[in-house]
Every structure is written in C-alpha cells, then in structure tokens.
Design an enzyme around this catalytic site. Structure first.
Site, PDB file in Angstrom:
ATOM      1  N   ARG A   1      -7.653  67.134 -21.253  1.00 54.45           N
ATOM      2  CA  ARG A   1      -6.316  67.919 -21.300  1.00 54.45           C
ATOM      3  C   ARG A   1      -6.317  68.722 -20.057  1.00 54.45           C
ATOM      4  NH1 ARG A   1      -6.853  70.685 -27.437  1.00 54.45           N
ATOM      5  NH2 ARG A   1      -5.031  69.811 -28.464  1.00 54.45           N
TER       6      ARG A   1
ATOM      7  N   LYS B   1      -6.477  62.404 -44.989  1.00 54.69           N
ATOM      8  CA  LYS B   1      -4.842  63.108 -46.123  1.00 54.69           C
ATOM      9  C   LYS B   1      -4.289  62.769 -46.787  1.00 54.69           C
ATOM     10  CE  LYS B   1      -9.509  65.729 -47.767  1.00 54.69           C
ATOM     11  NZ  LYS B   1     -10.481  66.080 -46.732  1.00 54.69           N
TER      12      LYS B   1
ATOM     13  N   GLY C   1      -4.871  63.853 -31.571  1.00 49.87           N
ATOM     14  CA  GLY C   1      -5.961  64.115 -31.620  1.00 49.87           C
ATOM     15  C   GLY C   1      -6.491  62.777 -32.602  1.00 49.87           C
TER      16      GLY C   1
ATOM     17  N   GLY D   1      -1.892  69.084 -34.380  1.00 49.62           N
ATOM     18  CA  GLY D   1      -2.182  69.667 -34.678  1.00 49.62           C
ATOM     19  C   GLY D   1      -0.255  70.141 -34.169  1.00 49.62           C
TER      20      GLY D   1
HETATM   21  N1  LIG Z   1      -9.873  54.492 -45.382  1.00 52.43           N
HETATM   22  C1  LIG Z   1     -10.895  55.441 -44.901  1.00 52.43           C
HETATM   23  N2  LIG Z   1     -11.581  56.476 -45.502  1.00 52.43           N
HETATM   24  C2  LIG Z   1     -12.236  57.417 -45.309  1.00 52.43           C
HETATM   25  N3  LIG Z   1     -11.598  58.271 -44.616  1.00 52.43           N
HETATM   26  C3  LIG Z   1     -11.235  57.653 -43.437  1.00 52.43           C
HETATM   27  C4  LIG Z   1     -10.519  56.635 -43.660  1.00 52.43           C
HETATM   28  N4  LIG Z   1     -10.307  56.163 -42.863  1.00 52.43           N
HETATM   29  C5  LIG Z   1      -9.698  57.133 -42.186  1.00 52.43           C
HETATM   30  N5  LIG Z   1     -10.775  57.781 -41.921  1.00 52.43           N
HETATM   31  C6  LIG Z   1     -10.952  59.085 -41.741  1.00 52.43           C
HETATM   32  O1  LIG Z   1      -9.551  59.549 -41.007  1.00 52.43           O
HETATM   33  C7  LIG Z   1     -10.138  60.953 -39.904  1.00 52.43           C
HETATM   34  C8  LIG Z   1      -8.949  61.026 -39.474  1.00 52.43           C
HETATM   35  O2  LIG Z   1      -8.238  61.891 -40.309  1.00 52.43           O
HETATM   36  P1  LIG Z   1      -7.506  63.198 -40.325  1.00 52.43           P
HETATM   37  O3  LIG Z   1      -6.466  63.471 -40.795  1.00 52.43           O
HETATM   38  O4  LIG Z   1      -8.887  63.987 -40.179  1.00 52.43           O
HETATM   39  O5  LIG Z   1      -6.839  63.077 -38.910  1.00 52.43           O
HETATM   40  P2  LIG Z   1      -5.894  62.641 -37.816  1.00 52.43           P
HETATM   41  O6  LIG Z   1      -4.771  61.724 -39.093  1.00 52.43           O
HETATM   42  O7  LIG Z   1      -6.025  61.637 -36.075  1.00 52.43           O
HETATM   43  O8  LIG Z   1      -5.069  64.633 -37.402  1.00 52.43           O
HETATM   44  P3  LIG Z   1      -5.135  64.544 -36.409  1.00 52.43           P
HETATM   45  O9  LIG Z   1      -4.523  64.094 -35.074  1.00 52.43           O
HETATM   46  O10 LIG Z   1      -4.502  66.069 -36.184  1.00 52.43           O
HETATM   47  O11 LIG Z   1      -6.784  64.429 -35.815  1.00 52.43           O
HETATM   48  C9  LIG Z   1     -11.391  60.356 -38.754  1.00 52.43           C
HETATM   49  O12 LIG Z   1     -12.494  61.133 -39.316  1.00 52.43           O
HETATM   50  C10 LIG Z   1     -11.280  59.303 -40.529  1.00 52.43           C
HETATM   51  O13 LIG Z   1     -12.882  57.969 -40.096  1.00 52.43           O
HETATM   52  O1  LIG Z   2      -7.095  72.150 -30.489  1.00 54.72           O
HETATM   53  C1  LIG Z   2      -5.641  72.117 -30.891  1.00 54.72           C
HETATM   54  O2  LIG Z   2      -5.526  71.122 -31.172  1.00 54.72           O
HETATM   55  C2  LIG Z   2      -5.489  72.434 -30.260  1.00 54.72           C
HETATM   56  O3  LIG Z   2      -6.101  73.142 -28.943  1.00 54.72           O
HETATM   57  C3  LIG Z   2      -5.184  74.363 -31.189  1.00 54.72           C
HETATM   58  O4  LIG Z   2      -6.255  74.764 -31.994  1.00 54.72           O
HETATM   59  P1  LIG Z   2      -6.519  75.199 -32.868  1.00 54.72           P
HETATM   60  O5  LIG Z   2      -6.688  74.427 -33.524  1.00 54.72           O
HETATM   61  O6  LIG Z   2      -7.891  75.742 -33.747  1.00 54.72           O
HETATM   62  O7  LIG Z   2      -5.430  76.118 -32.879  1.00 54.72           O
END
Ligand SMILES: Nc1ncnc2c1ncn2[C@@H]1O[C@H](COP(=O)(O)OP(=O)(O)OP(=O)(O)O)[C@@H](O)[C@H]1O
Ligand SMILES: O=C(O)[C@H](O)COP(=O)(O)O
Length: 394
Positions: free
Chosen positions: A36, A197, A351, A374
C-alpha cells in the site's frame, strides 16, 4: 472518472493534504507488506516533482479514537523515506499548533507524515471540527486512499467540504479499472466469489448477477449453496439462515442466463488443522463428521476452464483455507489459471485474495490488484464510496 484529479489543479508551492491508505500489516513493530505504501508513490512523487508541500495523512489499524503506541506511523515514515530516497518528517500529532509549525517550515517538495488520524475520536465520527482542523493545514486536498474510500471519516470525506478536493493517481486507477469492469465489461465476464461467509457477500453476489456471464462460487460460503442443493455438508461452514437466499441466487442466475458454477468436489479434513487427515470427496459425499476446507481437483479443472475462456475475471475471496498449505490448492489453482490466461484481464478484489496471490508469487501476473478490501467489495456491490463522492466534479 468524472472527478477532478491532481492533474486538474496547480499544486506548485501549495500545501497539499494528501490522504493515503498506509494501513499496512505489521508484526512486532515491523511492516510485513508495504504494497500500500508503494501504491501511493506515483502520487507522492508527482506532488514532489510539481513543487508541492506534501502533507500525508493515514490511519493504521483501529485504535478507536485513542493513542495506541503500537499504531503510531513511525515505521511507515521510515519505510516511505527509504522508498522515496528522501527524508520524510513525521509529526507526533495529526493537527494543532506543533503540526502547523512543522508545516510552516516546509519547503517545496518536502514531505511530512502526520500521526495516525484514528487517534482522534472525531475521525471516524466525521466530526466537522476535526475536518476543519485538517483543512486549516493545507490549500488543497488530495484523496489517494482508495482502501478507505468506503469510510465517511473526517480525513476521507469531511475535509473535502473545506478545500478544493481532487483524486490522486491510485484512486483514479482503482475507480477506472473497477468501474470499467462493472459498467462496460469485456465478455465473457466471470466473477469468482469465495471467502468465509455468504453474509459478507450478499450485496456483491446480488449486484454481479446482473452483470456477469459466469459466476463461480468457492470458499467456506460455497457450502451453504451445497446445502441449498440438498446435499449434506458435514461440519463445513454453514449459515442455516442463508440457505433460502442461496437458493434464490441460483434461481436468479437461471432467470438471467448466468452460468452458476459450484464445487463438484472438495478436500475434506477430520479437523481444522494443517496436519489433519484429509481426502477428496464428491460434493454430495461429504462425511458427516468431516469439514470441507478447500475445493477439490475436479473443481479446480472446471474453474480453470471457465477462467481460460473469459475475457475479464473479477476475483474476491479465497477458495479454501489458503493460510494452511494443505488447503491452499484451490486458491492456488485459481490464481495460476488467471496467471496463465494471457487473454483474460484479471482484477483481484483486494483483501485475502490479494494476500493469496502475493503468497503464491503470482502478483505480477495479474492485471490489477486492488489495494482496497472492503472498499473494492462495496464498489462491486454498486455502492457509492463517500470518499469519492466528496471530491470535486470535473
Ligand atoms: N472452506 C472453508 N472453510 C473455512 N474457512 C474458509 C474456507 N474457505 C476459505 N475460508 C477462509 O475464509 C477467509 C477469508 O474470507 P473473508 O470473507 O474473511 O475474506 P475475503 O473474502 O478475502 O474478504 P476481503 O477481501 O474483504 O478480505 C480466509 O481466512 C479463509 O481461510
Ligand atoms: O484495510 C482496509 O480495508 C482499509 O484500510 C480500511 O480499514 P478499516 O476497515 O479499518 O476502515
């Protein structure tokens, strides 16, 4: 983008308050990933070259309106100095007399980093008094913090009401790439949604169902869909209260002619651990006391095929528990397919997916990796981002 950018204003000799997202991961006081910071360099370098007095502001973590020693921005200032090859002065506060004095001593091209703006309760409340105190420090406001653009805070939104307010290069690029994907996508357009989720992805699935040709589901959230199809999921992640919603998504996909792809097999484990016993089973054969922690090899092949035939892919959320090597295969296969698909424009929605692509060493093979977690998710949900809305129109 219909918003003004730093190229639309004259910054020479001006004090520029530039909001960046330096919310970087830290361990024991050291930065573990400076992506970042590097992503903000084009804007910072441009401001330096143009002879602005560059006042940078960022949050780090969630100190909740209080000073938290570990969340000071000192390490960030040091890293930024190294990257810029020039000294970055760091103040211990984010506004007030001491800060004003430091700014009064700045010369054209100097760079100063304010203290963590979330040390003040007014930041997250978007308190107009704090926004005015920030605005008093500068002549122009630049927002380059795409990662925080979904937050209406004093330094991301409030301040824009008191100064000429424009976007930085990173903000401009993020909005353009993600905006183009949603408004004028090359087709076939595929979205890959994973993560933990269903609850967190409702908005994005709803919005993307109106836009994509293919929707691929993976990760923990897939098992609520598997259950909705009438299969047992054992101890896999399941949101009972979202089963009906999952059904309605599948129906909507059919109505809209969207190809809806779900796992056909899974890697199941007898416990949530890297050294658990594992096996590959068909999706309708998950044993009752096992949990599915990754998509299986047949699913990887199927998803690779869809990716290879796509012109644009947007990916948010891992396919499995990629943090553990035993369950990283599915996420890696998707990342590898995106890396191999030369004709496919790949957008990684920040993320965890961005972290996964980094972990596999495939980051430089992707076309765009968003710096927003987010923020990119909200953007893909079709929401307006307050940090962008507040900027001056072209
Ligand atoms: N089959 C599964 N069972 C349990 N946990 C899982 C499974 N598949 C993925 N995960 C977990 O989901 C988490 C990521 O999901 P989460 O929704 O928190 O992040 P994201 O979708 O990448 O969102 P963001 O991009 O905002 O971080 C990871 O830590 C991963 O280990
Ligand atoms: O890491 C992030 O997604 C941004 O820096 C925003 O952080 P926040 O979810 O604590 O507002």
């Amino acid at each position: 983008m219909n918003k003004k950018t730093i190229q639309d204003v004259d910054v020479k000799g001006k004090r520029v308050f530039c909001r960046v997202d330096f919310n970087v991961p830290m361990e024991n006081g050291a930065i573990t990933d400076d992506t970042r910071i590097r992503a903000a360099l084009p804007t910072i370098r441009y401001l330096i070259e143009q002879g602005a007095k560059v006042i940078l502001a960022s949050h780090l973590g969630r100190p909740k309106g209080k000073v938290v020693e570990e969340l000071r921005l000192n390490a960030v200032a040091e890293r930024l100095s190294e990257l810029l090859g020039k000294q970055v002065v760091k103040t211990d506060e984010a506004y007030g007399e001491a800060v004003k004095t430091a700014i009064a001593g700045m010369k054209e091209g100097d760079v100063l980093l304010l203290e963590n703006v979330r040390f003040y309760p007014g930041e997250e409340k978007n308190d107009p008094e704090l926004a005015k105190a920030f605005a008093e420090l500068a002549d122009i406001y630049v927002n380059d913090a795409f990662g925080a653009a979904h937050r209406a805070h004093a330094s991301t939104e409030g301040i824009a009401h008191y100064l000429p307010a424009v976007a930085g290069f990173l903000m401009e690029k993020e909005i353009e790439v993600l905006g183009k994907a949603l408004s004028n996508p090359e087709r076939p357009f595929t979205a890959i949604i994973g993560g933990a989720k269903v609850k967190d992805k409702i908005g994005v699935i709803e919005n993307l169902l109106n836009k994509v040709d293919n929707l691929i589901i993976g990760g923990g959230l897939a098992y609520t869909f598997v259950k909705a199809l009438g299969h047992e999921v054992g101890k896999s992640l399941l949101e009972e209260d979202k089963i009906e919603l999952a059904k309605s998504f599948m129906e909507k996909a059919k109505e809209k002619g969207v190809n809806f792809y779900m796992p056909v097999d899974a890697v199941v484990a007898d416990r949530f651990a890297n050294d658990a016993n594992t096996k590959v089973v068909a999706i309708d054969a998950i044993p009752s006391d096992w949990e599915a922690l990754d998509i299986g090899p047949k699913t990887c092949e199927l998803y690779r095929d869809v990716i290879m035939k796509s012109k644009l892919v947007v990916w948010n959320g891992p396919m499995g528990v990629f943090e553990m090597d035993a369950f990283a295969g599915g996420t890696k296969a998707v990342a590898q397919a995106l890396a191999d698909a030369a004709d496919t424009y790949s957008v990684i929605g920040g993320g965890d997916s961005a972290a996964a692509v980094e972990k596999f060493g495939l980051a430089d093979k992707m076309d765009h990796i968003s710096t927003g977690g987010g923020a990119s998710l909200e953007f893909m949900e079709g929401k307006q981002l307050p940090g962008v809305v507040a900027l001056n129109d072209k």
